[in-house]
Design a protein around this motif. Sequence first.
Motif: not given
Length: 245
Positions: A2, A4, A71-74, A76, A104
């Motif tokens: 995914e 990031k 953002a780093a957790s996925g 947007k 990211t």
Amino acid sequence: MEEKRLYIVGIGPGGREDMTIRADRILGECQVIAGYTVYVDLVKDFYPEAEFLVTPMRQEKERCIMALRSAASGKKTALICSGDSGVYGMAGLALQLAEDFPDTEIEVIPGITAALSGGAVLGAPLGHDFAVISLSDLLTPWEVIEMRLRSAAESDFVICLYNPASRKRSDYLARACRILLKHRDPGTRCGLVKNIGRSEETMELMTLGELESADADMFTTVFIGNRETFFSGRRMITPRGYRNV
Ligand code: SAH
């Protein structure tokens, strides 16, 4: 894997119509929108699906890290700034802090800065070379600000002042005017625009002599013309060249 991604979005002066189509589209696609309370309140109603993360004024580092973590957790995520995020905004800080988030991607989305949106309200004050100077001494020593004011005044730049005052710095605009008046005529044409792009928007035209006692706040942008700047009715115009030299 995914993707990031954090978007750093300049939302322009306030109204939705002054946002770029790209900024609007990206905010519409984001799951999370982070920003300072005042700016989040400006855009909240347009993106009802988004989750909003707010922080008070001054907590810029915390705001950037919060957005980067999201953002780093996925998710947007967009970090919003008024005007353009690169002009006295958070784009630089966010890009620096992003070194700790190597997976990211960061994308900076430009916005209309107050010099341009305020310039349009006044007419065409930026028709020739101009300098943008912030009077905030939170991150810049006052001596540096003075040096820039002096140099810009001596070089006959049109000058656009950001952060002309705050509750703690109520006399900064007057101090700046006293420096400018050493090099510029008191009759120099000036304009002041408040709350650009918002329902309370106001503008005033005056001379540099009068600007010294003008009332400015943190939502004011100030324009000081060059030698050639003139008023035409209620508009402030700087011609593209010098006629009399
Ligand atoms: N990134 C912003 C500037 C942030 S510094 C931009 O590009 O516009 C904050 C200063 O910007 C304020 O003190 C004021 O001088 C100016 N400013 C920002 N938004 C404004 C608005 N809607 N109306 C008038 N001035 C504004």
